[in-house]
Enzyme design. Structure first.
Site, short mmCIF file in Angstrom:
data_model
loop_
_atom_site.label_atom_id
_atom_site.label_comp_id
_atom_site.label_asym_id
_atom_site.label_seq_id
_atom_site.Cartn_x
_atom_site.Cartn_y
_atom_site.Cartn_z
N ARG A 188 3.86 12.68 -21.96
CA ARG A 188 2.62 11.74 -21.39
C ARG A 188 1.98 11.00 -22.60
O ARG A 188 1.53 9.73 -22.35
CB ARG A 188 1.64 12.70 -20.68
N ASP A 225 -2.22 -12.06 -16.84
CA ASP A 225 -0.80 -11.36 -16.42
C ASP A 225 0.16 -12.65 -16.52
O ASP A 225 0.16 -13.47 -15.90
CB ASP A 225 -1.23 -11.11 -14.72
O1 P1T Z 1 4.79 -4.15 -8.57
P1 P1T Z 1 4.18 -3.87 -9.88
O2 P1T Z 1 5.15 -3.44 -10.84
O3 P1T Z 1 3.00 -2.70 -9.62
O4 P1T Z 1 3.37 -5.04 -10.33
C1 P1T Z 1 2.17 -5.56 -9.79
C2 P1T Z 1 2.10 -7.20 -10.00
C3 P1T Z 1 1.43 -7.43 -11.11
N1 P1T Z 1 1.20 -9.02 -11.31
C4 P1T Z 1 1.89 -9.87 -10.60
C5 P1T Z 1 1.86 -11.26 -11.13
C6 P1T Z 1 2.94 -9.40 -9.76
O5 P1T Z 1 3.54 -10.34 -8.95
C7 P1T Z 1 2.98 -8.10 -9.53
C8 P1T Z 1 3.90 -7.48 -8.51
N2 P1T Z 1 4.31 -8.48 -7.23
C9 P1T Z 1 5.26 -8.32 -6.32
C10 P1T Z 1 5.68 -7.18 -5.99
C11 P1T Z 1 5.43 -9.71 -5.42
O6 P1T Z 1 6.60 -9.75 -4.87
O7 P1T Z 1 4.87 -10.62 -5.75
#
Ligand code: P1T
Length: 360
Positions: A25, A149
């Site tokens: 972890r 992001d």
């Molecule tokens: O799904 P995850 O790996 O937890 O990621 C979240 C996330 C974070 N930032 C952006 C810009 C994202 O598009 C996403 C996840 N998005 C989708 C699952 C979607 O279909 O838009």
């Protein structure tokens, strides 16, 4: 190829005398290789990997405390909105959402207790473009970190840290892995104190990715450059088709001259990416018929994989937004989001023709 080290624990020469790893972890060789790889792609000194994009987002927000305020770009993934709205609000973290198209508005919306500015560009699902360098200048003047992001753009097309951002966040589930077989996330930074805190949170909260998943993302990254090139080329063909189509009222794509963020995108991105959203003329029934008729695009959440996906943000990825917030952003019944994959572009255009026929 990077070995997959599945061991959860590592033998020590004596108590406390470990050889770099003690418990998986806290640190794992395969994960470490992935963290260094994504960090180098983003031009960061440090990478911290997580078990999902949402876990990466949450780790960044756990650096804050009750009573702090986060200023967030108004268009973000529904799950990101939900972390602010339904999880961390309970712990007294305040968030406000604004359109950051005008960087001066970011300055105006900052509060004395604003401790982080967070944005997506291009944003999910409206493909809004925010000027990272201009916003970073605003946040830096106030000593507030900026998190971007970068999931939609990837470091192949946009490097937020070089533009002044403090942190980059990824859902590695998307383009970085690229094959729709891993859920993962990462945070990248060159701020040593933030990196240390994130590593502490990674170990303490424990939302870590498995070594096998880290291996798969590393493998996916080997083709990131060539995949992104093809995603962009095919997206352009799909966009040109959509822009001319009589059943389409609007196309959201930063590569279009008519896109309000086109100039900023041309400046801060090397190409406009593989994500498109568009408004289909008609009601929910027409949008549903379009999505049901597709045979090559899968009607599915997520994005950034080799296969093309189409989805309905209002019902699917952005259902966690209150209806009035969706309306204000333009996430209506006719909005469809496409993740353009690596198939033959002509097949994709033919598939959309099937959708348009059914949606008539
Ligand atoms: O799904 P995850 O790996 O937890 O990621 C979240 C996330 C974070 N930032 C952006 C810009 C994202 O598009 C996403 C996840 N998005 C989708 C699952 C979607 O279909 O838009």
């Amino acid at each position: 190829m990077e070995p997959i080290v599945l061991s959860t624990t590592f033998a020590q020469d004596g108590p406390g005398a470990h050889k770099g790893y003690d418990y998986s972890r806290a640190g794992n060789p395969t994960r470490g290789a992935l963290e260094r790889c994504i960090a180098s792609l983003e031009g960061a000194t440090d990478g911290i990997a997580f078990g999902s994009g949402c876990a990466a987002t949450t780790a960044v927000l756990l650096m804050l405390k009750s009573g702090d305020h986060v200023l967030v770009g108004d268009d973000v993934y529904g799950g990101t909105f939900r972390i602010f709205d339904k999880v961390l609000a309970q712990f007294g973290l305040e968030a406000s959402f604004i359109d950051m198209s005008n960087p001066a508005r970011v300055d105006e919306a900052m509060r004395p207790n604003t401790r982080l500015v967070w944005l997506e560009t291009p944003s999910n699902p409206m493909l809004k473009v925010f000027d990272i360098a201009a916003i970073a200048a605003v946040t830096a003047a106030r000593g507030v970190p900026l998190a971007v992001d970068n999931t939609f753009a990837t470091p192949m097309l946009q490097r937020p840290l070089a533009l002044g951002a403090t942190l980059v966040v990824h859902s590695t589930t998307k383009y970085l892995n690229g094959h729709s077989d891993v859920v993962g996330g990462a945070v990248l930074t060159s701020d040593a104190a933030i990196a240390e805190r994130l590593r502490f949170l990674q170990k303490s909260v424990g939302g870590v990715p498995s070594p096998f998943d880290c291996y798969l993302v590393l493998r996916g990254l080997k083709t990131l450059a060539i995949r992104m090139k093809r995603h962009v080329e095919t997206a352009r063909i799909v966009v040109d088709h959509l822009a001319r189509h009589p059943q389409v009222t609007r196309v959201h794509y930063p590569g279009l001259k008519s896109h309000p963020g086109h100039d900023v995108a041309a400046r801060q991105m090397s190409a406009p990416g593989g994500m498109i959203s568009f408004e289909l003329n008609g009601a929910l029934e027409q949008a549903a018929a379009f999505l049901r008729a597709l045979r090559i695009f899968a009607c599915a959440e997520s994005l950034g994989g080799v296969e093309s996906l189409a989805e309905h943000p209002a019902i699917m990825t952005h259902a966690s937004l209150p209806p009035e917030a969706r309306r204000a952003l333009g996430i209506g019944d006719g909005l469809i989001r496409l993740s353009v994959g690596l198939e033959d572009p002509a097949d994709l255009v033919a598939d959309m023709a099937r959708g348009f026929d059914e949606a008539r």
